[in-house]
Design a protein around this motif. Structure first.
Motif, PDB file in Angstrom:
ATOM      1  N   LEU A 362      34.675  40.688  34.724  1.00  0.00           N
ATOM      2  CA  LEU A 362      35.000  39.448  34.016  1.00  0.00           C
ATOM      3  C   LEU A 362      36.210  38.730  34.600  1.00  0.00           C
ATOM      4  CD1 LEU A 362      34.530  40.775  30.360  1.00  0.00           C
ATOM      5  CD2 LEU A 362      32.857  39.580  31.786  1.00  0.00           C
ATOM      6  N   THR A 363      36.975  39.386  35.453  1.00  0.00           N
ATOM      7  CA  THR A 363      38.237  38.810  35.917  1.00  0.00           C
ATOM      8  C   THR A 363      38.250  38.569  37.423  1.00  0.00           C
ATOM      9  OG1 THR A 363      39.178  41.031  36.142  1.00  0.00           O
ATOM     10  CG2 THR A 363      39.534  39.889  34.048  1.00  0.00           C
ATOM     11  N   GLY A 364      37.091  38.373  38.042  1.00  0.00           N
ATOM     12  CA  GLY A 364      37.038  38.215  39.493  1.00  0.00           C
ATOM     13  C   GLY A 364      36.927  39.566  40.147  1.00  0.00           C
ATOM     14  N   TYR A 365      38.061  40.167  40.463  1.00  0.00           N
ATOM     15  CA  TYR A 365      38.082  41.538  40.959  1.00  0.00           C
ATOM     16  C   TYR A 365      38.066  42.477  39.749  1.00  0.00           C
ATOM     17  CZ  TYR A 365      39.515  45.657  43.606  1.00  0.00           C
ATOM     18  OH  TYR A 365      39.557  46.904  44.176  1.00  0.00           O
ATOM     19  N   PRO A 366      37.386  43.641  39.858  1.00  0.00           N
ATOM     20  CA  PRO A 366      37.322  44.553  38.702  1.00  0.00           C
ATOM     21  C   PRO A 366      38.707  44.881  38.142  1.00  0.00           C
ATOM     22  CG  PRO A 366      35.808  45.279  40.404  1.00  0.00           C
ATOM     23  CD  PRO A 366      36.584  44.143  40.994  1.00  0.00           C
ATOM     24  N   SER A 367      38.823  44.835  36.831  1.00  0.00           N
ATOM     25  CA  SER A 367      40.096  45.117  36.169  1.00  0.00           C
ATOM     26  C   SER A 367      40.307  46.624  36.054  1.00  0.00           C
ATOM     27  CB  SER A 367      40.096  44.504  34.767  1.00  0.00           C
ATOM     28  OG  SER A 367      39.178  45.196  33.931  1.00  0.00           O
ATOM     29  N   PRO A 368      41.540  47.066  35.789  1.00  0.00           N
ATOM     30  CA  PRO A 368      41.779  48.505  35.583  1.00  0.00           C
ATOM     31  C   PRO A 368      40.906  49.089  34.477  1.00  0.00           C
ATOM     32  CG  PRO A 368      43.866  47.364  35.878  1.00  0.00           C
ATOM     33  CD  PRO A 368      42.812  46.303  35.801  1.00  0.00           C
ATOM     34  N   GLN A 369      40.668  48.311  33.419  1.00  0.00           N
ATOM     35  CA  GLN A 369      39.836  48.801  32.322  1.00  0.00           C
ATOM     36  C   GLN A 369      38.387  48.976  32.766  1.00  0.00           C
ATOM     37  OE1 GLN A 369      41.935  46.122  32.074  1.00  0.00           O
ATOM     38  NE2 GLN A 369      43.560  47.307  31.059  1.00  0.00           N
ATOM     39  N   GLU A 370      37.901  48.058  33.609  1.00  0.00           N
ATOM     40  CA  GLU A 370      36.523  48.161  34.102  1.00  0.00           C
ATOM     41  C   GLU A 370      36.367  49.337  35.057  1.00  0.00           C
ATOM     42  OE1 GLU A 370      35.745  43.360  33.646  1.00  0.00           O
ATOM     43  OE2 GLU A 370      36.403  44.206  35.558  1.00  0.00           O
ATOM     44  N   TRP A 371      37.357  49.547  35.927  1.00  0.00           N
ATOM     45  CA  TRP A 371      37.306  50.707  36.819  1.00  0.00           C
ATOM     46  C   TRP A 371      37.287  52.003  36.010  1.00  0.00           C
ATOM     47  CZ3 TRP A 371      35.397  49.863  41.171  1.00  0.00           C
ATOM     48  CH2 TRP A 371      35.853  48.926  42.101  1.00  0.00           C
ATOM     49  N   LYS A 372      38.110  52.067  34.966  1.00  0.00           N
ATOM     50  CA  LYS A 372      38.215  53.311  34.197  1.00  0.00           C
ATOM     51  C   LYS A 372      36.928  53.651  33.459  1.00  0.00           C
ATOM     52  CE  LYS A 372      41.969  54.732  32.196  1.00  0.00           C
ATOM     53  NZ  LYS A 372      43.208  54.881  31.396  1.00  0.00           N
ATOM     54  N   ARG A 388      43.803  50.556  40.038  1.00  0.00           N
ATOM     55  CA  ARG A 388      43.879  49.150  40.433  1.00  0.00           C
ATOM     56  C   ARG A 388      42.849  48.796  41.499  1.00  0.00           C
ATOM     57  NH1 ARG A 388      46.678  46.779  36.376  1.00  0.00           N
ATOM     58  NH2 ARG A 388      48.758  47.677  36.115  1.00  0.00           N
ATOM     59  N   ASP A 389      42.362  49.797  42.213  1.00  0.00           N
ATOM     60  CA  ASP A 389      41.313  49.576  43.203  1.00  0.00           C
ATOM     61  C   ASP A 389      40.603  50.899  43.448  1.00  0.00           C
ATOM     62  OD1 ASP A 389      42.780  51.139  45.034  1.00  0.00           O
ATOM     63  OD2 ASP A 389      43.693  49.407  45.991  1.00  0.00           O
ATOM     64  N   ALA A 390      39.600  50.871  44.327  1.00  0.00           N
ATOM     65  CA  ALA A 390      38.834  52.084  44.608  1.00  0.00           C
ATOM     66  C   ALA A 390      39.316  52.804  45.857  1.00  0.00           C
ATOM     67  CB  ALA A 390      37.351  51.738  44.768  1.00  0.00           C
ATOM     68  N   CYS A 391      40.009  52.087  46.735  1.00  0.00           N
ATOM     69  CA  CYS A 391      40.342  52.657  48.044  1.00  0.00           C
ATOM     70  C   CYS A 391      41.745  53.233  48.133  1.00  0.00           C
ATOM     71  CB  CYS A 391      40.158  51.602  49.133  1.00  0.00           C
ATOM     72  SG  CYS A 391      41.317  50.217  49.021  1.00  0.00           S
TER      73      CYS A 391
END
Length: 505
Positions: A362-372, A388-391
């Motif tokens: 929903l925020t362009g790049y995946p948010s911390p909540q979406e990653w979690k 904050r990211d996957a890499c």
């Protein structure tokens, strides 16, 4: 030292003469002791930690360590194991193992070719030629056994159109992208974004989103270096060199400056003085647009004219399927990701898992909540995990040594030992950990992922103990260090070797 008496000597000779198994075991133990792979006495956990803490290379830094038994998960050595620290590229291990678990080791990314409309008797396609991407990070890459560079991709597309009898496309060249989220995280440094490791994962990727700039080295120091060529040629890309010659052997200290979609960039920094060509790698600006432009140029040269170029977002089209490219299995992509620490691959695995779980960005790049949300299925320390990211490129990622070791134990139980070893390089032998315990035989019993940023050096993985032949999971994390990284690495090498030679009761 105890010397054997004559009766003891006779008994030893008789036993070894008639029992070759015992003889073989004695020889192996004797060899291990001589080579230093077996330390009968070992060291206590407290002493191991004390020696590491007092290392001059770690003075003033933040240290976190945990070693656990792989079969039970029980800790045998812990120091500040619940301290949140920056994981750097050890973050990739979480995402590669989670992807293998959630998507499956045989999962493949598909890039499909479609046409819309009919083909006239004169060879005119009365519609569009469409390429539908699922975000394959290795598309048109030379990596691995299935080598398919961009030239071969273009040739395959041309052969497909020839086979269909298409000589002209009245419609557009269309790239259908399922994932339209932002490619890069807002927490990444500006100077990273245009370099090969900082280009992010797009809805469509090709050539690992990488191009090469070749400079003509200057034999004298502090001289401006000119650009010789760019491979491949990116339509519209304009580069300005502000790169000077540094001391011989100083390495690549050049950075490409500019945004991820900008075609005008400046390269700053230094490359070593010399008389040859020197390569600097950059990230392709806006890969979907760059690919369409390159494809149009290629087809024009082959005599197949087309209309415009369009990028669409959403699900694959319901049109006539005329071709398909499939990636290598995920197990091989995950192996490459960990062996060579490829940011693009880890980011793409994360995007694929988000799509599989139908988690909308929903925020362009995946948010911390979406990653979690990807890790909610794993009851392992979610409250202490910040993503904050996957890499691992973001300095906002936070994890603890305890979480890392617990995840390894959990995925070992889920995926099995062979899968775990397959996707982790061995110390001193493979990938980005080839320099860790280099030329030391003990490295073949360590499978690990490294992670480094400025002031950060971490290692996590598994090892087989030289003291009891059991497997252990470990995480060693050093943050906020100002010592030379080679000195920090040496201290961590010494610690891990001592731990492997110690018996933990």
């Amino acid at each position: 030292m105890h010397q054997l008496s004559m009766p003891e000597m006779h008994f030893f000779i008789l036993v070894t003469k008639f029992n070759p198994i015992i003889l073989r075991k004695i020889i192996i133990i004797f060899w291990l002791v001589l080579t230093g792979l077996c330390n009968v006495s070992g060291q206590s956990a407290d002493k191991l930690i004390q020696e590491l803490r007092t290392s001059s290379a770690l003075r003033g830094s933040v240290l976190g360590v945990q070693i656990v038994k792989l079969d039970s998960g029980n800790p045998v050595l812990s120091f500040q194991s619940e301290t949140r620290m920056m994981p750097a590229s050890t973050q990739k291990l979480l995402f590669t193992l989670a992807a293998l678990d959630q998507l499956g080791a045989d999962y493949v990314f598909n890039t499909k070719l479609f046409i819309s409309g009919k083909i006239s008797s004169s060879g005119t396609l009365k519609g569009d030629f469409l390429i539908s991407s699922s975000g394959d990070p290795g598309f048109a890459s030379n990596r691995g056994n299935a080598k398919m560079n961009v030239d071969l991709v273009f040739q395959t597309i041309h052969k497909t159109l020839n086979k269909l009898g298409v000589k002209q496309i009245d419609g557009n060249l269309v790239l259908q992208v399922q994932d339209g989220a932002e490619a890069v995280a807002g927490s990444w440094h500006w100077e990273d974004l245009s370099n090969y490791y900082g280009g992010g994962a797009w809805g469509f990727n090709f050539m690992e989103n990488e191009y090469s700039v070749y400079f003509k080295q200057h034999p004298k120091v502090s001289q401006l270096c000119q650009i010789e060529k760019v491979v491949p040629e990116i339509p519209g890309l304009k580069l300005t060199s502000r790169v000077f010659s540094g001391p011989p052997g100083s390495g690549d200290q050049a950075y490409i400056m500019g945004g991820p979609e900008e075609l005008t960039k400046t390269i700053v920094g230094t490359i070593p003085a010399g008389k040859a060509s020197f390569r600097v790698k950059g990230s392709i600006p806006d890969p979907p647009v760059a690919f369409l432009r390159m494809l149009k140029v290629f087809l024009d040269r082959k005599g197949i004219q087309s209309g415009g170029m369009k990028i669409r977002y959403g699900k694959p089209p319901v049109e006539r399927l005329v071709g398909k490219f499939s990636s290598r299995p995920l197990r091989d992509l995950a192996r490459d990701c960990n062996f060579h620490s490829i940011n693009l691959y880890a980011e793409s695995f994360g995007r694929a898992m988000l799509q599989a779980k139908q988690i909308e960005t929903l925020t362009g790049y995946p948010s911390p909540q979406e990653w979690k949300k990807l890790f909610e299925v794993y009851p392992v320390g979610m409250e202490d995990l910040q993503i904050r990211d996957a890499c691992g490129l973001s300095e906002g990622n936070l994890i603890t040594p305890d979480i890392l070791t617990r995840y390894i134990v959990m995925f070992h139980n889920k995926l099995g030992m062979s899968q775990l070893k397959y996707v982790l390089p061995r110390a001193g032998m493979e990938g980005t950990v080839k320099s860790f315990l280099e030329n030391q035989q003990i490295g073949q019993h360590i499978w690990l992922k490294s992670g480094s940023l400025e002031g950060v050096l971490n290692y996590t993985g598994i090892y087989r103990s030289a003291a009891d032949s059991k497997y252990y999971a470990f995480a060693i994390m050093v943050n906020h260090s100002i010592a030379p990284q080679k000195d920090v690495r040496k201290s961590l090498e010494q610690f891990l070797v001592r731990a492997m030679n110690s018996r933990f009761d």
